[in-house]
Design a protein around this motif. Sequence first.
Motif, short mmCIF file in Angstrom:
data_model
loop_
_atom_site.label_atom_id
_atom_site.label_comp_id
_atom_site.label_asym_id
_atom_site.label_seq_id
_atom_site.Cartn_x
_atom_site.Cartn_y
_atom_site.Cartn_z
N ALA A 39 -2.41 9.70 7.50
CA ALA A 39 -1.49 8.67 7.00
C ALA A 39 -0.86 7.92 8.16
CB ALA A 39 -0.42 9.31 6.12
N ARG A 40 -0.45 8.64 9.20
CA ARG A 40 0.16 7.97 10.36
C ARG A 40 -0.86 7.09 11.08
NH1 ARG A 40 1.53 11.30 14.16
NH2 ARG A 40 0.83 13.26 13.26
N GLU A 41 -2.12 7.52 11.09
CA GLU A 41 -3.15 6.68 11.70
C GLU A 41 -3.36 5.39 10.90
OE1 GLU A 41 -6.25 9.48 14.03
OE2 GLU A 41 -6.16 9.84 11.87
N VAL A 42 -3.31 5.50 9.57
CA VAL A 42 -3.44 4.29 8.75
C VAL A 42 -2.26 3.36 9.00
CG1 VAL A 42 -3.42 3.43 6.37
CG2 VAL A 42 -4.88 5.37 6.99
N MET A 43 -1.04 3.91 9.12
CA MET A 43 0.12 3.06 9.41
C MET A 43 -0.01 2.35 10.75
SD MET A 43 3.30 5.43 8.21
CE MET A 43 2.97 6.68 6.98
N LEU B 262 0.84 -1.19 0.00
CA LEU B 262 0.00 0.00 0.00
C LEU B 262 0.87 1.24 0.00
CD1 LEU B 262 -2.98 1.00 0.28
CD2 LEU B 262 -2.63 0.97 2.76
N VAL B 263 0.57 2.19 -0.90
CA VAL B 263 1.21 3.49 -0.95
C VAL B 263 0.19 4.53 -0.52
CG1 VAL B 263 2.33 5.22 -2.41
CG2 VAL B 263 2.78 2.79 -2.79
N LEU B 264 0.55 5.36 0.45
CA LEU B 264 -0.36 6.38 0.97
C LEU B 264 -0.09 7.71 0.28
CD1 LEU B 264 -0.18 5.56 4.79
CD2 LEU B 264 -1.64 4.54 3.01
N ILE B 265 -1.15 8.43 -0.04
CA ILE B 265 -1.05 9.73 -0.68
C ILE B 265 -1.31 10.80 0.36
CG2 ILE B 265 -1.87 11.21 -2.55
CD1 ILE B 265 -0.68 8.58 -3.55
N GLY B 266 -0.30 11.60 0.67
CA GLY B 266 -0.41 12.65 1.67
C GLY B 266 0.32 12.31 2.95
N ALA B 267 1.36 13.09 3.28
CA ALA B 267 2.12 12.88 4.52
C ALA B 267 1.40 13.61 5.65
CB ALA B 267 3.55 13.40 4.35
N SER B 268 0.39 12.99 6.18
CA SER B 268 -0.56 13.64 7.09
C SER B 268 -0.72 12.84 8.38
CB SER B 268 -1.92 13.74 6.40
OG SER B 268 -2.40 12.42 6.12
N GLY B 269 -1.45 13.43 9.32
CA GLY B 269 -1.81 12.69 10.51
C GLY B 269 -2.65 11.47 10.18
#
Length: 209
Positions: free
Chosen positions: A13-17, A4-11
Amino acid sequence: MRDLVLIGASGLAREVMAMRQSAMRVIGVLDDDPGLHGHGIGTAEVLGGLELAAELPGSLTVCVGSGSARRAIVQRLAALGVGPERYATVVDDAAHLAESSRVGAGSIILAGSVLTADIVLGRHVVVMPNCTLTHDDIVDDYVTLAAGVAVGGVVRLGEAAYLGMNSSIRQRVSVGAGATIGMGAVVLSDVPDGQTWAGVPARELGVRL
């Protein structure tokens, strides 16, 4: 395991990780801020700008909090040749989805959220932790539900609507496209497209009672 590649270096994104998601592995993040390229965010690295999305392997998930911003990114990626089949639906193992509920591509559902019978979530919907959607709700594309939102049965949420933390929507009510519901608001009647409502009971902001 699916990459999985996430779009957007955001909070988000960190929650998804941080999700308990046994079927997917985040292999990188894309963001247009060149100052972030090559740096870590959460457990992944920012690999470059959004133009890399068409070249990289793996599935994609747009991790931007604003529904209208998610829509703009998806449209931009479509112009780069990224089709709807590239988007992954990401659901925390600690969320509960009834078998009769359906979730569109690119949507994110975080821990503690519950979708009961016959719920339809569109594409690129974000459901933050501990939300409850009850029977026969229809949630259009790009809607955002902040943490703790409660939605009664037979509710319609229009495209790119935003529901603030701990807001509540009465059964059989519609929230229009692009509408914003404030934190803790209690919505008892239909909200027109594009309006911002807040309070208990919720009213349009700027309208004198």
